[in-house]
Write a protein that holds these residues in place. Sequence first.
Motif, mmCIF file in Angstrom:
data_model
loop_
_atom_site.group_PDB
_atom_site.id
_atom_site.type_symbol
_atom_site.label_atom_id
_atom_site.label_comp_id
_atom_site.label_asym_id
_atom_site.label_seq_id
_atom_site.Cartn_x
_atom_site.Cartn_y
_atom_site.Cartn_z
ATOM 1 N N ALA A 135 44.973 58.907 43.462
ATOM 2 C CA ALA A 135 45.552 57.764 44.166
ATOM 3 C C ALA A 135 45.570 57.986 45.674
ATOM 4 N N VAL A 136 45.903 59.195 46.116
ATOM 5 C CA VAL A 136 45.917 59.471 47.557
ATOM 6 C C VAL A 136 44.503 59.381 48.128
ATOM 7 N N SER A 137 43.536 59.975 47.426
ATOM 8 C CA SER A 137 42.157 59.915 47.890
ATOM 9 C C SER A 137 41.650 58.480 47.914
ATOM 10 N N GLN A 138 42.054 57.709 46.921
ATOM 11 C CA GLN A 138 41.644 56.303 46.866
ATOM 12 C C GLN A 138 42.269 55.510 48.005
ATOM 13 N N PHE A 139 43.454 55.891 48.445
ATOM 14 C CA PHE A 139 44.077 55.233 49.595
ATOM 15 C C PHE A 139 43.187 55.347 50.826
ATOM 16 N N PHE A 140 42.655 56.549 51.072
ATOM 17 C CA PHE A 140 41.789 56.729 52.235
ATOM 18 C C PHE A 140 40.453 56.008 52.040
ATOM 19 N N GLN A 141 39.978 55.968 50.808
ATOM 20 C CA GLN A 141 38.779 55.177 50.515
ATOM 21 C C GLN A 141 39.037 53.701 50.847
ATOM 22 N N TRP A 142 40.158 53.184 50.395
ATOM 23 C CA TRP A 142 40.529 51.792 50.654
ATOM 24 C C TRP A 142 40.672 51.537 52.154
ATOM 25 N N GLN A 143 41.258 52.491 52.858
ATOM 26 C CA GLN A 143 41.557 52.296 54.273
ATOM 27 C C GLN A 143 40.323 52.373 55.164
ATOM 28 N N TYR A 144 39.394 53.275 54.827
ATOM 29 C CA TYR A 144 38.304 53.549 55.770
ATOM 30 C C TYR A 144 36.898 53.246 55.251
ATOM 31 N N ARG A 145 36.709 53.072 53.945
ATOM 32 C CA ARG A 145 35.351 52.952 53.432
ATOM 33 C C ARG A 145 35.101 51.688 52.590
ATOM 34 N N MET A 146 36.119 51.188 51.957
ATOM 35 C CA MET A 146 35.923 50.099 50.998
ATOM 36 C C MET A 146 35.685 48.770 51.710
ATOM 37 N N ARG A 147 34.687 48.031 51.228
ATOM 38 C CA ARG A 147 34.371 46.734 51.802
ATOM 39 C C ARG A 147 35.422 45.707 51.394
ATOM 40 N N PRO A 148 35.683 44.726 52.261
ATOM 41 C CA PRO A 148 36.716 43.725 51.954
ATOM 42 C C PRO A 148 36.497 43.017 50.619
ATOM 43 N N ASN A 149 35.245 42.693 50.276
ATOM 44 C CA ASN A 149 35.011 41.987 49.023
ATOM 45 C C ASN A 149 35.318 42.865 47.819
ATOM 46 N N LYS A 151 37.634 45.096 47.706
ATOM 47 C CA LYS A 151 39.088 45.072 47.585
ATOM 48 C C LYS A 151 39.531 43.807 46.854
ATOM 49 N N PHE A 152 38.889 42.710 47.196
ATOM 50 C CA PHE A 152 39.257 41.423 46.618
ATOM 51 C C PHE A 152 38.959 41.360 45.127
ATOM 52 N N ILE A 153 37.741 41.714 44.724
ATOM 53 C CA ILE A 153 37.360 41.528 43.316
ATOM 54 C C ILE A 153 37.967 42.586 42.401
ATOM 55 N N ASN A 154 38.526 43.661 42.983
ATOM 56 C CA ASN A 154 39.130 44.717 42.164
ATOM 57 C C ASN A 154 40.642 44.792 42.295
ATOM 58 N N ASP A 155 41.237 43.763 42.876
ATOM 59 C CA ASP A 155 42.703 43.650 42.948
ATOM 60 C C ASP A 155 43.367 44.788 43.709
ATOM 61 N N TYR A 156 42.663 45.307 44.717
ATOM 62 C CA TYR A 156 43.294 46.266 45.611
ATOM 63 C C TYR A 156 44.156 45.507 46.618
ATOM 64 N N PRO A 157 45.058 46.194 47.314
ATOM 65 C CA PRO A 157 45.769 45.520 48.401
ATOM 66 C C PRO A 157 44.757 44.869 49.344
ATOM 67 N N PRO A 158 45.062 43.696 49.855
ATOM 68 C CA PRO A 158 44.074 42.957 50.653
ATOM 69 C C PRO A 158 43.641 43.707 51.907
ATOM 70 N N HIS A 159 42.453 43.389 52.357
ATOM 71 C CA HIS A 159 41.898 44.007 53.556
ATOM 72 C C HIS A 159 42.828 43.768 54.743
ATOM 73 N N GLY A 160 43.126 44.836 55.456
ATOM 74 C CA GLY A 160 43.984 44.728 56.624
ATOM 75 C C GLY A 160 45.465 44.791 56.327
ATOM 76 N N ALA A 161 45.837 44.950 55.051
ATOM 77 C CA ALA A 161 47.260 45.024 54.694
ATOM 78 C C ALA A 161 47.917 46.231 55.365
ATOM 79 N N SER A 162 49.131 46.040 55.821
ATOM 80 C CA SER A 162 49.864 47.109 56.505
ATOM 81 C C SER A 162 50.689 47.888 55.478
ATOM 82 N N ILE A 163 50.026 48.840 54.821
ATOM 83 C CA ILE A 163 50.712 49.672 53.833
ATOM 84 C C ILE A 163 50.364 51.133 54.095
#
Length: 307
Positions: A135-149, A151-163
């Motif tokens: 989960a921690v590693s995925q957080f950095f993936q989400w923050q720095y590498r994952m494309r906005p789409n 995030k959208f199609i996989n129900d991740y926190p939305p792009h640019g979310a302040s978390i």
Amino acid sequence: MSLPMADKVRVVIRHIVMLLCFWLPAARRKKIERWLRGREEFARLQRCDWVLMSWGKSGRTWLRVMLSRAYTLKGGFEASELLDFDNLKKRDSSLPAVFFTHNNYLRDYTGNQRSKRHFQGKRIVLLVRDPRDVAVSQFFQWQYRMRPNKKFINDYPPHGASIDAWDFVLDKEAGVPRIVDYFNGWASAMPELKNVLVVRYEDMRRQPAEVLAKILAFTHTDVTPQQVQEAVDFAAYENMKKMEQDSFFKGSGARVKPGDKANPESFKVRKAKVGGYRDHFDDEQCAMLEGMVAELDPVFGYGEQTR
């Protein structure tokens, strides 16, 4: 039409369909795209020799590099050839076509949201890692590498979310609760599927040559002990970091490239640390995560004593 060409056509069709669906509500577009991606994956599943199953950020890229080097040594190919489904099998029929998947979009295409019956008859290597580190590693993936789409199609926190990392690991769709549920689903399915080899990331860190040799034997690829050791040395942490920095692997796209060379947290190969989640949370938070992991099926061997 050749099968590889058919794969390309399916991808092109997906892009065209999604362009034509721009006017639909977001939820409907998501459902369509996930089904189309699942159809592409299902075609590969039917043709593969074995399946490498994992949740994201469980060490799959490291294992892919080790497998790639073992196969290229066996086939006499360049070290810069990275395994991508059947690319090596096309050059040497004794090498396997390996389907890398998270069983994500496949569920939308097959309708098997909980069942794993679409994997019946396939040999499966199930790569797992402590859900807290994942989960921690995925957080950095989400923050720095994952494309906005994505995030959208996989129900991740939305792009640019302040978390922050803590918010992310508690997220029911992307964090520890979801990962524990995913692993438990596989624990329930293993008796029915039969040909499943569970491989723990932590065991790969401790004994990479032994684990790699076990995977190769399970998937029926004859590789010498010397080739196994050379593959392990090739995929050592420092060399992996250097290869990513230098974009060593040809045709790998963004798979083994940093999101930003100036930002170490954006690298695909980040820290590779067992128990690294403790660096991000206090004792109370770690205790809370421990309680979540206690819900994990004991077949995987995680919990308070995981090191």
